[in-house]
Write a protein that holds these residues in place. Structure first.
Motif, short mmCIF file in Angstrom:
data_model
loop_
_atom_site.label_atom_id
_atom_site.label_comp_id
_atom_site.label_asym_id
_atom_site.label_seq_id
_atom_site.Cartn_x
_atom_site.Cartn_y
_atom_site.Cartn_z
N PRO A 1 35.27 4.53 11.00
CA PRO A 1 35.92 5.34 12.06
C PRO A 1 35.23 5.19 13.60
N GLN A 2 36.03 5.08 14.65
CA GLN A 2 35.86 5.11 15.97
C GLN A 2 35.79 3.37 16.25
N ASP B 1 32.53 11.89 12.30
CA ASP B 1 33.05 10.34 11.85
C ASP B 1 32.26 9.79 10.64
#
Length: 345
Positions: free
Chosen positions: A166-167, A180
């Motif tokens: 995530p991210q 996240d």
């Protein structure tokens, strides 16, 4: 009224097509129901939409390669889910951990005999030779061909799934939060059919963080400097100072605020000694990345800037993997809260 033969034939054909279509729809629904029943029983197939790419898993991966990425998020998540035996090559380590036994467990994982390239990770040819069925990377950087890595398409052609945490899609983690870390746990829980374990870990973390946040609610928020010990990322004296990212979410839950949040639009600020000296720092969080003695670094900083409230009160804590994306953010929240608000906990 009598019907001529061509019309009758056409109508019969149409009815035949309609009947066939209905039969096909029925068969399709039955097939879908069978597939759903199988998925309910086995947990597969599982499809993830990951950085613009769909990855469908028909079974749990058994040969996982964890790329470096200057992270321990992925390897720690797999270990927390009890999946260490699926790893055939791990390139991640912080050298220490807030979780008892985790650093030692990471050290014991196979490294696949990998000789890292100039970008400090697994070269393309080596990666393909490891015969992975899943490759994990903290950001899309790990699948960039110009860095000498296997692309996601090349891995797919070799029979391997790939996953960017995530991210990490655009290689900018400034917007990362604790949520996240939970998403990474959930995704890996689905991929390996251990969702119950993932949800158990998430629930325990959420409960602990909520308990800490409730105890420090309403307290004054000290200004905290977060940085990696003995690490250089830029041209100034202080180039590993955290500006944005998951660190700030952790600080907020612990009842603190980042003293240098506005010093950069990205995750890290590259600061001069003068800028650091002119900022009132109430507490230090020093992250030890393969540093055997981050406390020595913290104490050195406090002596260098005696004007800081942190120096006058000797207020600092050293942490490692719990400050980063991964399954242990609750430990960082708790330790920082104890430092900032000892009377509240």
């Amino acid at each position: 009224m009598p019907m001529n033969r061509p019309v009758a034939t056409a109508l019969a054909a149409a009815l035949c097509l309609l009947t066939a279509a209905c039969g096909s729809s029925s068969d399709g629904k039955a097939a879908d129901a069978t597939a759903e029943a199988a998925a309910s029983k086995t947990g597969y197939p599982v499809t993830l939409d990951n950085c613009g790419q769909r990855e469908t898993f028909d079974k749990a991966p058994g040969r996982v390669v964890v790329m470096n990425g200057a992270s321990v998020a992925e390897v720690s998540t797999l270990l927390a889910l009890g999946l260490g035996d699926r790893i055939v090559a791990n390139q991640q380590t912080y050298g220490n951990s807030e979780v008892p036994g985790r650093a030692e467990a990471i050290e014991k994982l196979p490294d696949g005999g990998v000789k890292q390239n100039d970008a400090f990770d697994v070269p393309r040819e080596t990666m393909i030779g490891l015969r992975p069925d899943l490759v994990l990377s903290t950001t899309a950087y790990g699948f960039d061909e110009k860095n000498g890595f296997a692309t996601r398409d090349q891995l797919k052609a070799a029979g391997a799934h790939s996953y960017v945490s995530p991210q990490g899609c655009d290689q900018d983690t400034a917007g990362m939060t604790i949520a996240d870390s939970y998403r990474l746990l959930r995704d890996m829980g689905k991929v390996f059919n251990v969702s119950d374990k993932a949800e158990e870990l998430i629930a325990a973390s959420e409960k602990k963080i909520a308990g800490v946040a409730d105890k420090v609610k309403g307290e004054k928020k000290p200004k905290v400097m977060v940085l990696f010990s003995n690490m250089s990322m830029g041209g100034n004296d202080f180039s590993s100072v955290v500006a944005k990212g998951i660190y700030n979410d952790i600080l907020a839950e612990a009842g603190g605020a980042n003293a240098f949040e506005n010093a950069s639009e990205g995750s890290f600020a590259d600061l001069s000694k003068e800028k650091v000296a002119a900022t009132a720092v109430d507490a230090l969080v020093v992250i030890g990345y393969n540093d055997p003695d981050p406390a020595a670094y913290a104490e050195k900083l406090l002596k260098e800037f005696p004007q800081w409230p942190a120096a006058r009160n000797n207020t600092y804590v050293t942490l490692s993997d719990s400050m980063y994306l991964g399954p242990s953010n609750d430990l960082a929240v708790e330790e920082i809260a104890k430092m900032l608000h000892p009377g509240a906990l």
